[in-house]
Write an enzyme that holds these catalytic residues in place. Structure first.
Site: not given
Ligand code: FAD
Length: 462
Positions: A285, A288, A316, A352, A370, A393
């Site tokens: 993650e 990502w 749109w 997420n 979006w 997004w």
């Molecule tokens: P965990 O599941 O514990 O993951 C660990 C770390 O991995 C996160 O803290 C984050 O830094 C990174 N990570 C995890 N998933 C993603 C992902 N899909 N993309 C990029 N990094 C990821 N994340 C943001 O940090 N900032 C945002 O502005 C953001 N906007 C989002 C918008 C949409 C529409 C979606 C679908 C996802 C977005 N995310 C964003 C990704 C993700 O949802 C969050 O990082 C995550 O929910 C944070 O919770 P956590 O720290 O408990 O994640």
């Protein structure tokens, strides 16, 4: 410090410019300054003015206020202090370097194009003026220019990207915080409060306060707790929004209270005493996050332009402001969507899985661009990130490079049945669900799905 003072003392300072790295440990710019034997001037600049640099949204500003307060205290404890200024960074940092007659300026890199342009201009001017100007890699595990396909191009697909990262030299070990900092005489500074980052009329931050404790110490506690208690079950539970199964480290990483190096090595160390699969999934993650930043580096207009240009033809419909408002306020009559949007409003974050569902609903069931969803998230998330937010997004929209195909439309009701089987999450945020007080859905899911696919045919035809 006045120019006379600097000249008289013969001790020209090193300036450390803090940006997305609000920490004293594993901060290479700070370590370089502290090790230089020069007095150290630490500065934060609130820059809402430089062209193209995205000003933080409301929830982010709340986080920033508290995180700066914590950073300032941490620097005080080391013998330094945080100088706070506001304005376009090129002018403000240029003035500060002149005012202190700094011998050097250090910072950790940023990856957006507008930010790099500002940094480059400051570096060039500083060097022309005979100062050392050095930048460091601190906020990504792998610098964007170091991960390349066999033919030397950047990756556009995540899986081979992350494989290439894992095959690269391991990210460096995190640095300890400096033992002390040789402080410079105090400079004119705003207080954190002067920046006006907190909401006042009205103050909507009670939910954020209940949910979060920003700052570097709390970030380390959150990481340790996650690795002790939750990483083992991370793979199994991370998609269940009713369980507190993820790390909640995203705002810590966004604001740099933690570095990805610290997270990487702490997780690697924990791997031996926990479920290795959970740890590997968790690190992927972080992958990502890296991929989003590498994409931003290649595609600076990530927040405004479709990566797949054929999506520019997407028809749109005229914006329906009532539908957008119902989505923002969590009043769509679709329980999982409403729960997510209310969680977001109250806490500044959203699970997420639910982020994907609410984004899909906005784009594909409401046929709203979006970019409007991205902007709402930008304003309401405490982790609103210039790379991860637009990247994800575009992933949901299908307009990103390695994205969910547009025609894969999430059904938010099936998603609820699958991931919130017992309704724990929905009931928490939508207590009136399953009562007469809960509204009917604002759209028919099957009908709007068909309309979305018809609109997509226009894109496909390109
Ligand atoms: P965990 O599941 O514990 O993951 C660990 C770390 O991995 C996160 O803290 C984050 O830094 C990174 N990570 C995890 N998933 C993603 C992902 N899909 N993309 C990029 N990094 C990821 N994340 C943001 O940090 N900032 C945002 O502005 C953001 N906007 C989002 C918008 C949409 C529409 C979606 C679908 C996802 C977005 N995310 C964003 C990704 C993700 O949802 C969050 O990082 C995550 O929910 C944070 O919770 P956590 O720290 O408990 O994640």
């Amino acid at each position: 410090m006045s120019e006379q003072h600097a000249a008289a003392s013969g001790s020209r300072p090193a300036v450390v410019w803090f940006r997305d790295d609000l920490r004293v440990a594993d901060n290479p710019a700070l370590t370089a300054a502290a090790g230089s034997r020069m007095p150290v001037v630490c500065v934060y600049v609130l820059d809402d003015e430089s062209p193209g640099v995205r000003a933080p949204g409301g929830a982010s500003r709340w986080w920033l206020h508290h995180s700066l307060t914590a950073l300032s205290a941490a620097l005080d404890a080391l013998g330094g202090s945080l100088t706070i200024r506001r304005g376009p960074a090129e002018r403000v940092i240029g003035d500060l370097l002149a005012e202190t007659d700094a011998a050097a300026v250090f910072w950790n890199r940023r990856y957006g194009e507008a930010e790099r342009t500002v940094d480059e201009a400051i570096k060039t001017q500083a060097r022309d003026d005979g100062r050392e100007a050095s930048s460091f890699g601190a906020n990504l595990l792998f610098e964007p220019w170091t991960i390349r396909t066999g033919s030397g191009t950047p990756f556009s697909v995540y899986t081979p990207f992350w494989r290439a990262c894992l095959a690269s030299p391991e990210p460096r070990k995190p640095l300890d915080a400096p033992g002390s900092i040789a402080g410079a005489p105090p400079l004119d500074s705003l207080t954190v409060t002067d920046l006006g980052l907190l909401p006042t009329h009205p103050d909507w931050s009670a939910g954020l306060q209940e949910t979060w404790e920003p700052g570097e110490d709390a970030a380390h506690e959150a990481l340790a707790r996650f690795l002790d208690e939750d990483v083992a079950a991370y793979k199994a539970d991370r998609d269940t929004p009713g369980i507190d199964a993820t790390s909640r480290l995203s705002p810590r990483l966004r604001w740099g209270e933690l570095s990805p190096h610290q997270v990487w090595h702490a997780t690697a160390a924990a791997r031996t005493r926990t479920n290795a699969e959970g740890a590997a999934t968790f690190l992927s993650e972080l992958g990502w996050r890296e991929f989003a930043y590498h994409t931003l580096f290649q595609r600076p207009a990530l927040a405004t332009e479709n990566i797949r240009s054929e999506f520019d033809a997407f028809p749109w419909p005229r914006l329906h402001p009532t539908a957008l408002r119902a989505w923002q306020q969590g009043r769509t009559g679709i329980p999982l969507v409403d729960a997510g949007m209310r969680e977001l409003w109250h806490t500044g974050t959203m699970h997420n899985r639910v982020r994907m569902v609410v984004a899909s609903f906005l784009i594909k069931n409401l046929l709203i661009d979006w970019r409007l969803g991205e902007q709402w998230f930008w304003d309401t998330l405490v982790d609103a990130d210039p790379a991860s937010n637009p990247f994800n997004w575009q992933w949901v929209a299908g307009s990103g490079a390695d994205a969910a195909p547009y025609f894969r439309v999430f059904n938010p009701e099936l998603q609820r049945e699958k991931f919130d089987k017992h309704g724990d999450y929905v009931r928490r945020w939508v207590p009136e669900w399953q009562t007469d007080a809960y509204p009917e859905p604002i759209v028919d899911l099957a009908e709007t799905r068909r309309a979305a696919l018809a609109a997509y045919d226009v894109v496909k035809g390109r």
